[in-house]
Design an enzyme around this catalytic site. Structure first.
Site, PDB file in Angstrom:
ATOM      1  N   SER A 291     -40.213 -61.944 -18.585  1.00 49.18           N
ATOM      2  CA  SER A 291     -39.508 -61.179 -17.552  1.00 49.18           C
ATOM      3  C   SER A 291     -38.959 -62.087 -16.465  1.00 49.18           C
ATOM      4  CB  SER A 291     -40.456 -60.150 -16.921  1.00 49.18           C
ATOM      5  OG  SER A 291     -41.523 -60.811 -16.259  1.00 49.18           O
TER       6      SER A 291
ATOM      7  N   ASN B  18     -48.408 -67.847 -21.853  1.00 49.61           N
ATOM      8  CA  ASN B  18     -49.401 -67.103 -22.607  1.00 49.61           C
ATOM      9  C   ASN B  18     -50.753 -67.808 -22.673  1.00 49.61           C
ATOM     10  OD1 ASN B  18     -47.378 -65.246 -23.091  1.00 49.61           O
ATOM     11  ND2 ASN B  18     -46.756 -66.239 -24.995  1.00 49.61           N
ATOM     12  N   ILE B  19     -51.794 -66.996 -22.771  1.00 58.88           N
ATOM     13  CA  ILE B  19     -53.156 -67.530 -22.798  1.00 58.88           C
ATOM     14  C   ILE B  19     -53.757 -67.455 -24.193  1.00 58.88           C
ATOM     15  CG2 ILE B  19     -53.550 -66.904 -20.379  1.00 58.88           C
ATOM     16  CD1 ILE B  19     -55.159 -64.481 -21.429  1.00 58.88           C
ATOM     17  N   ASP B  20     -52.946 -67.098 -25.206  1.00 56.65           N
ATOM     18  CA  ASP B  20     -53.484 -66.855 -26.548  1.00 56.65           C
ATOM     19  C   ASP B  20     -53.585 -68.102 -27.420  1.00 56.65           C
ATOM     20  OD1 ASP B  20     -50.765 -67.266 -27.395  1.00 56.65           O
ATOM     21  OD2 ASP B  20     -50.365 -65.136 -27.049  1.00 56.65           O
TER      22      ASP B  20
ATOM     23  N   HIS C 223     -50.385 -71.061 -17.444  1.00 48.08           N
ATOM     24  CA  HIS C 223     -51.356 -70.148 -16.850  1.00 48.08           C
ATOM     25  C   HIS C 223     -52.723 -70.245 -17.515  1.00 48.08           C
ATOM     26  CE1 HIS C 223     -47.460 -67.981 -15.749  1.00 48.08           C
ATOM     27  NE2 HIS C 223     -47.879 -68.636 -14.697  1.00 48.08           N
TER      28      HIS C 223
ATOM     29  N   GLU D  97     -34.297 -57.709 -22.740  1.00 47.45           N
ATOM     30  CA  GLU D  97     -33.386 -57.353 -21.655  1.00 47.45           C
ATOM     31  C   GLU D  97     -32.908 -58.603 -20.937  1.00 47.45           C
ATOM     32  OE1 GLU D  97     -35.618 -54.862 -19.071  1.00 47.45           O
ATOM     33  OE2 GLU D  97     -37.071 -56.416 -18.560  1.00 47.45           O
TER      34      GLU D  97
ATOM     35  N   PRO E  18     -50.107 -56.935 -26.703  1.00 51.61           N
ATOM     36  CA  PRO E  18     -49.104 -56.288 -25.843  1.00 51.61           C
ATOM     37  C   PRO E  18     -48.661 -57.201 -24.712  1.00 51.61           C
ATOM     38  CG  PRO E  18     -51.300 -55.428 -25.371  1.00 51.61           C
ATOM     39  CD  PRO E  18     -51.439 -56.311 -26.578  1.00 51.61           C
ATOM     40  N   ASP E  19     -47.410 -57.033 -24.282  1.00 54.19           N
ATOM     41  CA  ASP E  19     -46.962 -57.767 -23.108  1.00 54.19           C
ATOM     42  C   ASP E  19     -47.480 -57.047 -21.866  1.00 54.19           C
ATOM     43  OD1 ASP E  19     -45.331 -55.584 -22.714  1.00 54.19           O
ATOM     44  OD2 ASP E  19     -43.475 -56.613 -23.226  1.00 54.19           O
ATOM     45  N   PHE E  20     -47.015 -57.480 -20.698  1.00 54.50           N
ATOM     46  CA  PHE E  20     -47.571 -56.923 -19.474  1.00 54.50           C
ATOM     47  C   PHE E  20     -46.766 -55.769 -18.902  1.00 54.50           C
ATOM     48  CE2 PHE E  20     -49.353 -61.135 -19.739  1.00 54.50           C
ATOM     49  CZ  PHE E  20     -50.678 -60.915 -19.419  1.00 54.50           C
ATOM     50  N   ARG E  21     -45.426 -55.874 -18.942  1.00 55.26           N
ATOM     51  CA  ARG E  21     -44.624 -54.957 -18.129  1.00 55.26           C
ATOM     52  C   ARG E  21     -43.791 -53.939 -18.893  1.00 55.26           C
ATOM     53  NH1 ARG E  21     -44.988 -59.813 -15.421  1.00 55.26           N
ATOM     54  NH2 ARG E  21     -45.658 -59.638 -13.254  1.00 55.26           N
TER      55      ARG E  21
END
Length: 368
Positions: free
Chosen positions: A290, A196-198, A215, A315, A122-125
């Site tokens: 975002s 991303n940290i994945d 990050h 968006e 999932p994303d964050f926002r």
């Protein structure tokens, strides 16, 4: 050093009272730093003056610098208006034609959490499904606390529990990750800057030297006092959701993921200065972000004023404000996205990242 900060957050009031600068996987600097240009954030130069005379002199210099930047901004807009657009058409097909041309040799990619949503992360926002909307079980004072270094120091368990669901090995690269690898295969990829940290970019086959994990990620780990840790042992604790302590000093251990309140990797600032120069960036592709976290979000302002930019996102984000104050015009280049009819170089695809990449690859004749 460069610190991570978010430009807008719902829990701003509570974080201010926390006296801990907020920063997450996608992060940014202090409130003061948010008003700086990306260049200022990356340099992180500070000046102090002891006497009133020095302060007055510094203020005068600041005004002169402000006016100088305004003049440069104006000249830049004139130059852009005079330049021949690089895109034949301002759509995905036009971007594809440009990528295939000899003029486009260096593509810089910026990735956010949206590129990994199709992998099951999932994303964050995103309201309802984003991580920040689904952290009630962790009993946090507010969602972003799980990624705040001050909160981790006193209570690391929520992060370990969350990390147990996000750790590498559970997920496979998406079409978007494979597209980035295709850019490298076609010798078009200059660099991929990811929030991303994945580590799914490298799992898709993208060379490590071409990926900048702005990050951090789960590849290495340290304790809060900086002692390096055996990552396999750390991941065993992460898998169980149990906080690990350093055998040397007893401090808590965490993967090298950038939290709110921590500095970004040095490599981020070093390569950002190089890769976004006009001779190194012929096209910027921004996907699934975002653009709320500085200094990462500010990178979109770095390419040359006529460099084409493609945003693939659910968006619109990162748009240039319709009105900018005198102060804002002086402190940034003001080169946010311009998707209006008057714009000359920015292209927008509204939708999921994999859908946008599929559309682009269809015009390129690439299989992903």
């Amino acid at each position: 050093t460069t610190t991570t900060t978010t430009t807008t957050t719902e829990d701003e009031g509570r974080r201010r009272g926390n006296e801990t600068s907020s920063s997450s996987l996608s992060s940014s600097p202090s409130e003061e730093e948010e008003e700086r240009s990306p260049e200022t954030s990356l340099r992180s130069e500070t000046e102090s003056s002891g006497s009133e005379e020095e302060t007055s002199s510094s203020s005068s210099e600041g005004v002169r610098e402000l006016l100088r930047r305004l003049a440069i901004d104006g000249e830049g807009e004139k130059t852009l208006a005079a330049k021949q657009p690089r895109l034949k058409t301002r759509d995905v097909k036009g971007i594809a034609e440009y990528i295939e041309s000899d003029e486009c040799k260096n593509v810089v990619v910026m990735c956010g959490a949206g590129v990994s949503v199709a992998a099951g992360i999932p994303d964050f926002r995103t309201p309802g499904t984003g991580l920040y909307d689904n952290l009630a079980e962790y009993d946090l004072p507010y969602p972003q606390a799980v990624f705040e270094i001050g909160f981790f120091e006193s209570n690391p368990e929520p992060f370990y529990l969350l990390a147990s669901h996000l750790q590498p090995g559970k997920f496979e690269p998406t079409k978007t990750h494979k597209f980035i690898k295709l850019l490298e295969t076609k010798k078009k990829l200059r660099r991929c800057f990811t929030q991303n940290i994945d580590s799914l970019e490298t799992k898709a086959g993208v060379s490590e030297e071409l990926v900048v994990a702005a990050h951090g990620n789960f590849d290495t780990a340290r304790c809060l006092k900086g002692h390096s840790q055996d990552i396999e042992k750390v991941m065993e604790h992460v898998a169980k959701g149990e906080p690990m302590r350093c055998e040397t000093c007893g401090e808590y251990v965490k993967p090298d993921i950038v939290f709110f309140g921590e500095n970004l990797p040095i490599r981020f600032g070093q390569l950002a200065r190089i890769d976004f120069n006009p001779e190194n960036c012929d096209l910027l592709i921004v996907m699934g972000t975002s653009l709320q976290v500085q200094p990462f979000a500010g990178l979109i302002e770095y390419p040359d004023i006529d460099c084409p930019r493609l945003l693939i996102n659910r968006e619109k984000v990162g748009e240039v404000p319709s009105r900018r104050s005198f102060f804002e015009m002086g402190m940034s280049k003001g080169r946010g996205f311009d998707f209006s009819e008057e714009g000359k170089r920015d292209v927008l695809f509204l939708g999921d990242c994999d859908d946008g990449v599929s559309e682009l690859c269809k015009h390129l004749g690439w299989e992903v």
